[in-house]
Design an enzyme around this catalytic site. Structure first.
Site, PDB file in Angstrom:
ATOM      1  CG  ASP A  85      43.194  32.506  40.430  1.00 19.13           C
ATOM      2  OD1 ASP A  85      42.371  31.588  40.314  1.00 19.13           O
ATOM      3  OD2 ASP A  85      43.717  32.835  41.521  1.00 19.13           O
TER       4      ASP A  85
ATOM      5  CG  ASP B  77      40.362  28.796  44.034  1.00 16.53           C
ATOM      6  OD1 ASP B  77      40.051  28.660  45.232  1.00 16.53           O
ATOM      7  OD2 ASP B  77      40.661  29.898  43.544  1.00 16.53           O
TER       8      ASP B  77
ATOM      9  CG  HIS C   6      37.990  29.859  39.675  1.00 15.55           C
ATOM     10  ND1 HIS C   6      38.868  29.117  38.931  1.00 15.55           N
ATOM     11  CD2 HIS C   6      38.721  30.354  40.703  1.00 15.55           C
ATOM     12  CE1 HIS C   6      40.076  29.161  39.489  1.00 15.55           C
ATOM     13  NE2 HIS C   6      40.008  29.916  40.561  1.00 15.55           N
TER      14      HIS C   6
ATOM     15  CG  HIS D 125      44.927  27.937  41.744  1.00 16.42           C
ATOM     16  ND1 HIS D 125      44.093  27.283  40.875  1.00 16.42           N
ATOM     17  CD2 HIS D 125      44.234  29.032  42.166  1.00 16.42           C
ATOM     18  CE1 HIS D 125      42.941  27.935  40.790  1.00 16.42           C
ATOM     19  NE2 HIS D 125      43.005  28.997  41.555  1.00 16.42           N
TER      20      HIS D 125
HETATM   21 ZN    ZN Z   1      41.557  30.475  41.786  1.00 11.90          ZN
END
Ligand code: ZN
Ligand code: NAG
Ligand code: NAG
Ligand code: NAG
Ligand code: NAG
Ligand code: NAG
Ligand code: NAG
Ligand code: NAG
Length: 864
Positions: free
Chosen positions: A29, A151, A399, A27
């Site tokens: 970001d 997420d 996000h 994941h």
């Molecule tokens: Zn995230």
């Protein structure tokens, strides 16, 4: 949908057994604790050890070692950069891995967007950017089949609708309210069909939706990243630490305990920025698969395999199950009784506004590039391109970007990227110069009232000066492209009690004692409401005996359910100003909260321009500032808020449509995101508030609507960001934020006819430009690329240059079914678009301004 190419590359499963699909993933970001650049390269690892370039290097090497291995990749913003740095031979290897289904793209947008504070037009744009790259690079094999939002902190129905309409086969996520999750596990409803639109005929917006069992992490004890400390598979029986039997039996019992309907379950094997060294992961998963499956010889019914979300989904389709239906959304998200993730709806209000305004510029820039022809893409400043803004906006949808949940230095980086986007769009878009003495042209679209942001505003002191009849001002009229007749600046009186504001459509009254708004009358319908408005703050909780949870960037937890009124004054009114086009009352609630209540001639809405900050925190309490409208509308606990700016959802206090809620936070647990509008209504009247940025909204009392405007906090809220949300602002003493709310009062049955275009007009507000001097007689002052106006129901969502030969045009029906008596019906549009020859338009550029296909051009002498 049919997934022929997926089927051929999916691993074999065993129909008689419980099949455990291991999904190796990372994941990544697109900015959070570090900037997107720092994450890509692995810079500033002292903040967080994370380097995406190494992840992709390492995974590609490990995938080549065994064709059974799988990996999914999500964030195209990172993959795109990595790809651009690879050699031809690496690219060939990666292409082959993609074709064989070993490396699968899921989601595939530029980022994994926030769902609470994004607007659908920007979500569609960022998805387009990512998916286009994948298609251009890998063709059909690179097309993601599955949406993957593991997420984001709550899930919007409009996102699911967009994914369904984009042709995704399914959607997986990790976070939902803990009470909802408990119930779904008990009833085996972790997987469902989300009917994501109340307007589109099923199954157009139906999307299979699955909640992942461990959020997006591996099951406890099975994290084999170099950043984890779980034991590896130690499989030499001669050694002291031999643990195969133990691991195998634990894995089998975890698998059997899963509460899913079919004999397939998915296990996410990975987490934040994992796989920088993919070897420990794959080496141990290889062994796990080997030893767990070896038990089948002894009667075990558990079969583990490397898989991907689309292969898992394919097995679910084959299982011929019926799934429960979901038709509301997944807001608000709470991961504990006092842990409501409803603060980020408002966190970083200035960034949220800048992001929205930047979308407006991007659409203008896109449209001008199309209408201006090739020259507008390489203008005199040498930076005529919309790509910089497209990418900056796509990154801003992440996000932890527009959501406001990033560290301060990362928020600064997002803003800087947007500023670069503005600079690069300056060619088609006229360079603004100072406003004093320059002509200002309001440009509006037919039927829409659009208010400029940067109009020169007279000060109260103007009252004492001689009136200047030719001073710049803006007509409130909506007629497109009409030159405004100059109006005198508002005449201001230093009054301390406000008389009513009144033009032909609206009358606004104030309480003579307090100076607060007291009533609104729609003069067309003769409908009135009692309406007061005030500003309040909640003290932020710093934790208490019940829970240590504090208010922070993500979480909203007020110390008390009763907010403090900001105003300590006996009367808030500073002064009253008016001329023939505008009437305003200026209110001061405290040294850090003020407002201008403004009514324009010809306007059906009231404008409230608030200014909040620096929020004082010297008393040791962080503060969450709201404005609240209290009316006599019998809203009976119901209110309405939009989903990503598109459809509207019904909200009800202390209630969730799909489970019996135990309400544990009477304020924070009733907050919802608002992206463009919210309203309350009864049989007679509807009060609608339209916003120009995403915020949090609630209705705590019957007849009331409160909107959180600003937050300044002194504690971190333990969700990883590791900083209190206390934005320093220009002078370091706290951020001052200014924004607008538009208020309308209409009968409910006609409300949509006014608030829908009003909200769209704020999202795509025209951008003002200024130039020296008067236009030359030869100047063409008006231009429209449309032969005829679009029907009111049709909204031009996108007009953008796709490549040198083609243009991307998106038109949408902007009304929900049943929303508007006049405009909800289906519309047929003749797409015989007449295109102007490029040369004709090019001659006018770059001194033109475009709003919804109406182009206003200026004298170009400024540029010569
Ligand atoms: Zn995230
Ligand atoms: C995908 O790529 C193919 C081949 O390059 C192209 O023909 C097609 O138009 C592309 N589709 C989209 C939506 O970009
Ligand atoms: C299967 O069970 C037998 C008898 O208990 C045992 O000897 C053998 O090692 C087991 N095989 C595996 C793969 O665990
Ligand atoms: C799928 O289930 C339905 C009933 O739910 C049944 O009528 C149908 O025959 C099943 N199809 C297959 C291929 O099993
Ligand atoms: C609210 O107050 C206004 C003005 O007093 C009145 O006309 C209206 O009927 C009231 N509405 C309700 C629902 O009581
Ligand atoms: C609010 O603050 C008071 C005084 O500091 C404290 O006693 C109380 O526990 C706090 N409540 C919450 C929910 O933070
Ligand atoms: C907030 O805290 C301050 C300082 O303790 C206190 O004076 C004020 O009453 C509190 N307000 C609310 C709404 O709790
Ligand atoms: C709000 O309206 C509902 C429904 O009419 C009613 O049950 C409730 O008691 C009202 N709440 C208050 C505080 O008046």
């Amino acid at each position: 949908g049919g997934t022929g190419s997926v089927a051929s590359s999916c691993p074999a499963t065993k129909p008689s057994m419980l099949n455990v699909h291991l999904v190796p993933h990372t994941h990544d970001d697109v900015g959070w604790l570090k900037t997107v650049d720092q994450y890509f390269y692995g810079g500033r690892n002292y903040i967080q050890h994370a380097g995406v370039q190494y992840i992709l290097d390492s995974v590609v090497a490990e995938l080549q070692k065994d064709p059974a291995r799988r990996f999914i990749y999500v964030e195209t913003a990172f993959f795109f950069r990595w790809w651009s740095q690879q050699s031809r031979s690496t690219r060939n290897i990666v292409t082959q891995l993609v074709q064989e289904g070993c490396l699968e793209f899921v989601n595939g947008g530029w980022c994994m967007s926030d769902e609470a504070s994004t607007h659908y037009s920007s979500v569609i744009d960022q998805m387009t950017l990512g998916l286009r790259f994948l298609n251009d690079t890998f063709g059909e094999c690179g097309r993601p089949r599955v949406a993957w939002h593991i997420d984001p902190f709550g899930h919007a129905r409009e996102h699911a609708s967009i994914f369904a309409q984009m042709g995704y086969d399914g959607f997986f996520f990790g976070r939902l309210d803990y009470q909802d999750k408990d119930r779904r596990m008990k009833t085996k409803e972790m997987e469902m069909v989300w009917r994501a639109s109340a307007s589109l005929n099923p199954p157009t917006a139906d999307l299979f939706t699955g909640v992942l069992p461990n959020g997006y992490n591996p099951p406890p004890g099975f994290c084999w990243d170099q950043s984890c400390s779980d034991d590896p598979v130690q499989d030499d029986p001669a050694l002291e630490d031999y643990n195969v039997d133990d691991l195998v039996s634990r894995f089998i019992s975890i698998s059997k305990a899963a509460l899913y309907k079919t004999n397939h379950i998915v296990m996410t094997m990975g987490s934040d920025f994992q796989y920088e060294n993919a070897n420990p992961w794959y080496k141990n998963m290889d062994k796990l698969i080997h030893y767990v499956n070896a038990q089948q010889a002894n009667g075990s019914q558990v079969n583990v395999l490397y898989s991907t979300p689309s292969c898992y989904l394919q097995e679910l389709n084959l299982a011929n199950q019926t799934w429960p239906l979901k038709s509301d959304d997944f807001f608000p998200y709470a991961d504990g009784p006092h842990d409501f993730w409803t603060g980020y709806f408002t966190s970083r209000p200035a960034l949220k506004r800048y992001e929205r305004l930047s979308n407006s510029l991007l659409q203008t820039c896109n449209q001008l590039e199309v209408l201006g022809g090739p020259k507008s893409r390489s203008g005199p400043f040498g930076k005529g391109d919309s790509d910089t803004m497209k990418r900056a906006m796509a990154v801003a949808q992440h996000h932890d970007a527009v959501s406001g949940t990033e560290k301060q230095h990362v928020a600064d980086d997002y803003a800087k990227r947007l500023a670069e986007g503005w600079a690069h769009c300056q060619v088609p878009y006229v360079r603004p110069v100072g406003s004093r003495g320059h002509r200002v042209r309001p440009v509006g679209s037919r039927g829409h009232r659009v208010r400029p942001v940067a109009a020169a505003r007279p000060l109260c002191a103007d009252l004492k000066r001689p009136r200047v009849p030719s001073a710049p001002t803006l007509s409130g009229r909506a007629s497109a492209l009409r030159r405004p007749s100059p109006a005198a600046p508002p005449l201001c009186a230093d009054l301390h009690a406000a008389s009513p504001l009144c033009f032909q459509y609206l009358k606004v009254t104030f309480d003579p004692n307090t100076g607060l708004l007291s009533g609104l009358t729609n003069l067309e319908t003769q409908q009135s409401v009692q309406l007061t408005q005030n500003f309040y703050w909640y003290n932020a909780s710093v934790g208490n005996a019940e829970s240590s949870q504090t208010s922070g960037a993500y979480i909203f937890r007020p110390n008390s359910s009763t907010p403090c009124a900001v105003s300590k004054n006996s009367n808030t009114v500073l002064c009253v100003c008016q001329n023939s086009v505008v009437q305003e009352v200026r209110q001061q609630f405290s040294p850090w909260v003020s407002q201008v209540v403004r009514l324009y001639e010809g306007s059906r809405e009231l404008e409230l321009e608030w200014t909040v900050g620096p929020v004082p925190v010297e008393d040791g309490f962080g503060k969450e500032v709201i404005t609240r409208f209290d009316s006599n509308i019998s809203s009976a606990g119901y209110f309405y808020s939009d989903s990503n700016g598109r459809e509207v959802l019904e909200r009800r206090k202390d209630y969730r449509p799909t489970w019996d809620l135990t309400q544990t936070e009477p304020i924070a647990g009733n907050y919802y995101p608002i992206n463009s509008r919210a309203f309350i209504k009864d049989g007679k009247a509807q009060l609608t508030v339209v916003t120009e940025r995403s915020q949090g909204v609630s209705s705590i009392y019957n007849g009331s609507l409160e909107i959180m405007l600003h937050r300044r906090l002194l504690r971190d809220d333990y969700r990883g960001v590791g900083e209190p949300l206390s934005e320093p602002g220009e002078f370091g003493n706290g951020l001052v934020v200014r924004g607008r709310l538009l208020l309308t009062l209409t009968p409910p049955e006609t409300a949509a006819d006014s608030h829908r275009p009003l909200a769209q007009g704020l999202v795509l507000q025209p951008l003002l430009s200024f130039q020296e001097g008067a236009p030359k007689p030869t100047s063409k002052l008006e231009f429209s690329a449309l032969q005829a106006a679009l029907p009111p129901a049709v909204h031009l969502l996108t007009l953008s240059q796709w490549d040198s030969e083609s243009v991307l045009l998106r038109l949408e029906h902007q009304y929900e079914s049943g929303e508007s008596k006049a405009f909800s019906q289906p519309v047929t549009l003749n797409l015989q678009v007449h295109t102007h020859t490029h040369s004709a338009v090019t001659a006018l550029l770059p001194c033109c301004l475009l709003y919804r296909l109406s182009l206003l051009c200026f004298d170009c002498s400024f540029f010569s």
